[in-house]
Scaffold this motif. Structure first.
Motif, PDB file in Angstrom:
ATOM      1  N   UNK A  15       0.928  -0.932   0.509  1.00 34.56           N
ATOM      2  CA  UNK A  15       0.186  -0.230  -0.061  1.00 34.56           C
ATOM      3  C   UNK A  15       0.728   1.367   0.106  1.00 34.56           C
ATOM      4  N   UNK A  16       1.941   1.066   0.688  1.00 33.12           N
ATOM      5  CA  UNK A  16       2.761   2.500   0.736  1.00 33.12           C
ATOM      6  C   UNK A  16       3.480   2.600  -0.243  1.00 33.12           C
ATOM      7  N   UNK A  17       3.898   1.543  -1.555  1.00 34.03           N
ATOM      8  CA  UNK A  17       4.299   1.451  -2.783  1.00 34.03           C
ATOM      9  C   UNK A  17       3.648   2.196  -3.614  1.00 34.03           C
ATOM     10  N   UNK A  18       2.314   1.464  -3.670  1.00 35.09           N
ATOM     11  CA  UNK A  18       1.382   1.527  -4.745  1.00 35.09           C
ATOM     12  C   UNK A  18       1.179   3.211  -4.235  1.00 35.09           C
ATOM     13  N   UNK A  19       1.058   3.612  -3.566  1.00 42.83           N
ATOM     14  CA  UNK A  19       0.413   5.290  -2.762  1.00 42.83           C
ATOM     15  C   UNK A  19       1.886   6.576  -4.044  1.00 42.83           C
ATOM     16  N   UNK A  20       2.502   5.614  -4.249  1.00 39.57           N
ATOM     17  CA  UNK A  20       3.946   6.137  -4.962  1.00 39.57           C
ATOM     18  C   UNK A  20       3.694   6.649  -6.535  1.00 39.57           C
ATOM     19  N   UNK A  21       3.396   5.184  -6.802  1.00 40.92           N
ATOM     20  CA  UNK A  21       2.533   4.306  -8.022  1.00 40.92           C
ATOM     21  C   UNK A  21       1.873   5.134  -8.962  1.00 40.92           C
ATOM     22  N   UNK A  22       0.161   5.653  -7.997  1.00 41.45           N
ATOM     23  CA  UNK A  22      -0.603   5.985  -8.679  1.00 41.45           C
ATOM     24  C   UNK A  22      -0.157   7.458  -8.685  1.00 41.45           C
ATOM     25  N   UNK A  23       0.023   8.214  -7.552  1.00 37.01           N
ATOM     26  CA  UNK A  23       0.864   9.624  -7.969  1.00 37.01           C
ATOM     27  C   UNK A  23       2.174   9.785  -9.553  1.00 37.01           C
ATOM     28  N   UNK A  24       1.340   9.328 -10.307  1.00 41.38           N
ATOM     29  CA  UNK A  24       1.925   9.604 -12.054  1.00 41.38           C
ATOM     30  C   UNK A  24       2.592  10.840 -11.898  1.00 41.38           C
ATOM     31  N   UNK A  25       2.232  11.609 -11.454  1.00 43.23           N
ATOM     32  CA  UNK A  25       2.826  12.829 -11.429  1.00 43.23           C
ATOM     33  C   UNK A  25       4.600  13.460 -10.818  1.00 43.23           C
ATOM     34  N   UNK A  26       4.085  12.533  -9.749  1.00 41.72           N
ATOM     35  CA  UNK A  26       5.510  12.844  -9.225  1.00 41.72           C
ATOM     36  C   UNK A  26       6.758  11.848  -9.525  1.00 41.72           C
ATOM     37  N   UNK A  27       6.650  10.801 -10.633  1.00 46.32           N
ATOM     38  CA  UNK A  27       7.470  10.016 -11.245  1.00 46.32           C
ATOM     39  C   UNK A  27       8.938  10.839 -11.373  1.00 46.32           C
ATOM     40  N   UNK A  28       8.866  12.093 -12.165  1.00 49.71           N
ATOM     41  CA  UNK A  28      10.211  12.691 -13.020  1.00 49.71           C
ATOM     42  C   UNK A  28      10.658  12.923 -11.588  1.00 49.71           C
ATOM     43  N   UNK A  29      10.532  12.728 -10.075  1.00 50.10           N
ATOM     44  CA  UNK A  29      11.401  12.915  -8.271  1.00 50.10           C
ATOM     45  C   UNK A  29      12.165  11.889  -8.942  1.00 50.10           C
ATOM     46  N   UNK A  30      11.678  10.480  -8.972  1.00 47.74           N
ATOM     47  CA  UNK A  30      12.401   9.176  -8.477  1.00 47.74           C
ATOM     48  C   UNK A  30      12.749   8.107 -10.339  1.00 47.74           C
ATOM     49  N   UNK A  31      12.008   8.879 -10.919  1.00 49.20           N
ATOM     50  CA  UNK A  31      11.958   8.149 -12.635  1.00 49.20           C
ATOM     51  C   UNK A  31      12.913   9.083 -13.425  1.00 49.20           C
ATOM     52  N   UNK A  32      14.485   9.023 -13.466  1.00 52.72           N
ATOM     53  CA  UNK A  32      15.322   9.933 -14.076  1.00 52.72           C
ATOM     54  C   UNK A  32      14.645   9.974 -15.772  1.00 52.72           C
ATOM     55  N   UNK A  33      14.703   8.984 -16.269  1.00 55.62           N
ATOM     56  CA  UNK A  33      13.767   9.234 -17.630  1.00 55.62           C
ATOM     57  C   UNK A  33      12.944  10.020 -17.872  1.00 55.62           C
ATOM     58  N   UNK A  34      12.299  10.546 -17.113  1.00 57.24           N
ATOM     59  CA  UNK A  34      10.771  11.070 -17.098  1.00 57.24           C
ATOM     60  C   UNK A  34      11.279  12.792 -17.378  1.00 57.24           C
ATOM     61  N   UNK A  35      10.782  13.910 -18.004  1.00 50.68           N
ATOM     62  CA  UNK A  35      11.300  14.630 -17.793  1.00 50.68           C
ATOM     63  C   UNK A  35       9.752  15.828 -17.406  1.00 50.68           C
TER      64      UNK A  35
END
Length: 146
Positions: A15-35
């Protein structure tokens, strides 16, 4: 179809990881391939949601959620060009006191099938590595910060 998948164990509950996954607008903070990633629909991520994804050094494309299982997985896809459609999936599986996260990418379509081996060896391999390792660092680092 060409598919490349990567799994990683994360020391946190699903559930903790899911909260991060569905916050897709924040992905660029941890997935460096996204601008940049921008939601195009109001409300929580769900089946049919659309997201504008801007990878670094590539044009932005609209991705649509095509499969969604709350707290467990979602799949999204986008046509990259005529004859090439990319599908990405993200799933979480409880594993003892942690979670196994799997990210995968597939190429579909006549040109996608031809380019599949190249995409698999380069972009798919690198993007799944960057995303899974970034997710692990992000989630486990948040727990250590308190």
């Amino acid at each position: 179809m060409t598919r490349f998948a990567r799994t990683i164990r994360i020391e946190a509950p699903p559930e903790e990881i899911w909260a991060v996954l569905v916050d897709v607008e924040a992905w660029p903070t941890w997935a460096s391939q996204f601008e940049r990633i921008d939601r195009l629909d109001a409300g929580p991520i769900a089946f049919g949601s659309r997201v504008l994804v801007k990878p670094k050094k590539m044009p932005a494309r609209t991705w649509k959620i095509t499969n969604y299982e709350e707290g467990r997985s979602f799949t999204w896809g986008s046509p990259l060009s005529p004859g090439v459609r990319v599908i990405g999936g993200h799933s979480l599986t409880p594993a003892g006191d942690g979670t196994t996260a799997e990210f995968w990418l597939e190429a579909h379509g006549p040109i996608g099938t031809l380019l599949g081996p190249i995409l698999r060896r380069s972009i798919f391999r690198e993007n799944t590595r960057t995303a899974t390792e970034g997710l692990k660092r992000h989630v486990e680092g948040r727990g250590q910060a308190s």
